[in-house]
Design an enzyme around this catalytic site. Structure first.
Site, mmCIF file in Angstrom:
data_model
loop_
_atom_site.group_PDB
_atom_site.id
_atom_site.type_symbol
_atom_site.label_atom_id
_atom_site.label_comp_id
_atom_site.label_asym_id
_atom_site.label_seq_id
_atom_site.Cartn_x
_atom_site.Cartn_y
_atom_site.Cartn_z
ATOM 1 N N GLN A 1 -7.325 0.275 4.891
ATOM 2 C CA GLN A 1 -8.048 -0.209 6.071
ATOM 3 C C GLN A 1 -9.537 -0.412 5.806
ATOM 4 O O GLN A 1 -10.242 -0.973 6.645
ATOM 5 C CB GLN A 1 -7.870 0.773 7.237
ATOM 6 C CG GLN A 1 -6.471 0.848 7.793
ATOM 7 C CD GLN A 1 -6.050 -0.409 8.543
ATOM 8 O OE1 GLN A 1 -6.866 -1.266 8.877
ATOM 9 N NE2 GLN A 1 -4.760 -0.526 8.823
ATOM 10 N N HIS B 1 -2.068 -7.696 3.057
ATOM 11 C CA HIS B 1 -1.955 -8.257 4.398
ATOM 12 C C HIS B 1 -2.937 -7.658 5.408
ATOM 13 O O HIS B 1 -2.975 -8.084 6.560
ATOM 14 C CB HIS B 1 -0.510 -8.130 4.915
ATOM 15 C CG HIS B 1 -0.118 -6.753 5.342
ATOM 16 N ND1 HIS B 1 0.057 -6.413 6.664
ATOM 17 C CD2 HIS B 1 0.153 -5.641 4.629
ATOM 18 C CE1 HIS B 1 0.432 -5.138 6.746
ATOM 19 N NE2 HIS B 1 0.493 -4.650 5.522
ATOM 20 N N GLY C 1 0.817 -1.202 0.000
ATOM 21 C CA GLY C 1 0.000 0.000 0.000
ATOM 22 C C GLY C 1 0.851 1.253 0.000
ATOM 23 O O GLY C 1 0.502 2.257 -0.640
ATOM 24 N N SER D 1 -4.105 -3.132 0.144
ATOM 25 C CA SER D 1 -2.954 -3.900 0.634
ATOM 26 C C SER D 1 -3.407 -5.305 1.014
ATOM 27 O O SER D 1 -4.428 -5.477 1.686
ATOM 28 C CB SER D 1 -2.326 -3.213 1.848
ATOM 29 O OG SER D 1 -1.222 -3.966 2.323
ATOM 30 N N CYS E 1 3.535 1.198 11.534
ATOM 31 C CA CYS E 1 4.653 1.823 10.822
ATOM 32 C C CYS E 1 5.330 2.900 11.662
ATOM 33 O O CYS E 1 6.401 3.385 11.305
ATOM 34 C CB CYS E 1 4.164 2.421 9.508
ATOM 35 S SG CYS E 1 3.538 1.171 8.371
ATOM 36 N N ASN F 1 -6.393 4.270 10.106
ATOM 37 C CA ASN F 1 -5.812 3.058 10.667
ATOM 38 C C ASN F 1 -5.716 3.066 12.181
ATOM 39 O O ASN F 1 -5.662 2.014 12.814
ATOM 40 C CB ASN F 1 -4.414 2.828 10.075
ATOM 41 C CG ASN F 1 -3.518 4.046 10.201
ATOM 42 O OD1 ASN F 1 -3.861 5.125 9.739
ATOM 43 N ND2 ASN F 1 -2.361 3.891 10.818
#
Length: 398
Positions: free
Chosen positions: A183, A205, A69, A203, A329, A155
């Site tokens: 998300q 995962h 992402g 994304s 992150c 997120n």
């Protein structure tokens, strides 16, 4: 008991995704090769592209497979300072970017970098719930604006934005619209035609697929300038040999989301309600962050007065409970959450915030276990604090 309440950071592989990837491990051909091995890989990549496109209401050719992402978001923002003069709108013509103060770091840091390279960046404020001000956006839009980037679901606090309404405003001004939907996809219905967006980020995962793969939706007819060059892959839009296994995993993940998302959403609402009401009933001096209704069903962000979030996280980890203090992150940073600060939460309370994010395997039994452990954990930390005051009395002196 082991409890994983950090699904916004990453999700475990869905059993069906794992099965799909294991079965495909012998398929080693390069999708760009013309022989049978390559054709087999290409056919499977294109089948996954079709699955992703169908899941968000796109055409196959509008889907570009990427490594993450973050790569997708970097790609979109970088279009507007493209050195080859092939960027959207023409470089220097509409080089102003509008984004929000609560975006993921991959958007905010890219925007900051681009500002040093000549782009003009404007930042939208948010209210106490994390919602942007549409009137402020209207005042920022003008002939200089090339792109507006607003995340669909935050997120950290789970707040959802009205992307459809925002896009209509953006298009009326002649600008392009991007939403980081990492998300949101797989948790709430996402239809790119209804939303009207020009770019949308996914994304793998975050939806029980593999790490290291994502997808970027680029609306047909929108100009495009590759971030990664050196090959003809993805119709020349993203060089590099395709991550075949990852792409197959992503394709299977969206298939399973289509089957499970609605039921899971209803169950997440029940779990989140039980967790929220349980915390409010058992622990004093807390505040709930994020919008009370327009938010992800599985995300609950809570500030606990008089504690450090990292201490709460570590104590809960000792009890087998995995949670987060914010964005994965940003882990390792001692700075308070930029998202919470933007919503008006003071730095001290932001430091004492925990994000609980539940997923497809979360249960009421796990919620009950957390509610049994959490009050004692908070009290233990507060009793060691020289700063926490309840009723005018320092906790450490009681």
């Amino acid at each position: 008991m082991k409890v994983y309440f950090d699904h916004n950071a990453t999700t475990p592989l869905h059993p069906e995704v794992k099965k799909e990837m294991i079965a495909a491990m012998e398929m080693f051909g390069n999708p760009s090769s013309m022989h049978a091995y390559g054709r087999e890989a290409r056919a499977n990549v294109e089948a996954s592209r079709r699955k992703v496109a169908e899941f968000i209401g796109a055409h196959d050719e509008e889907i570009i497979f990427v490594g993450s992402g973050s790569e997708a978001n970097n790609t979109v923002l970088s279009l507007f300072v493209c050195a080859t003069n092939q960027c959207v709108g023409g470089c220097g013509m509409r080089s102003t970017i509008i984004t929000t103060r609560i975006e993921h770091p991959c958007v905010l840091e890219t925007a900051e970098c681009l500002a040093h390279r000549g782009a003009h960046v404007k930042y939208l404020d948010v209210d106490r719930y994390g919602k942007i001000d549409l009137d402020q956006l209207q005042g920022m839009l003008g002939d200089d604006v090339g792109l507006v980037s607003v995340m669909m679901a935050n997120n950290e606090i789970g707040t959802l934005q009205d992307i459809e309404a925002i896009t209509k405003m953006v298009h009326a001004s002649g600008a392009y619209m991007h939403t980081d939907a990492v998300q949101a996809v797989g948790k709430v219905p996402v239809d790119v035609r209804r939303l009207g967006v020009d770019f949308l980020t996914i994304s793998g995962h975050k939806i029980y697929g593999p790490k290291g793969v994502g997808a970027l939706f680029v609306k047909k007819g929108v100009s495009y300038c590759p971030l990664i060059r050196g090959g003809h892959q993805e119709r020349g839009r993203r060089a590099g040999t395709e991550n075949t296994l990852g792409i197959l995993g992503l394709g299977r993940a969206v298939e399973m989301r289509a089957l499970e998302m609605t039921e899971e959403h209803n169950r997440m609402v029940q779990l989140k309600t039980a967790l929220k009401e349980g915390i409010e009933a058992r622990i004093d001096d807390i505040s709930i962050n994020g919008h009370p209704t327009d938010s992800l069903a599985g995300t609950l962000n809570v500030s606990f007065e008089g504690v450090e979030g990292e201490a709460v996280l570590l104590y809960l980890d000792l009890e087998g409970i995995a949670v987060s203090t914010g964005s994965a992150c940003a882990s390792g940073s001692l700075d308070p959450s930029h998202v919470l600060l933007a919503t008006g939460v003071d730095a001290e309370r932001a430091h004492g915030s925990i994000r609980f994010s539940m997923g497809r395997e979360s249960t009421m039994q796990e919620v009950d276990y957390l509610l049994d452990v959490l009050p004692g954990t908070i009290n233990k930390i507060r009793n060691m604090s020289t700063a926490y005051i309840k009723g005018g009395v320092h906790a450490a002196s009681r």
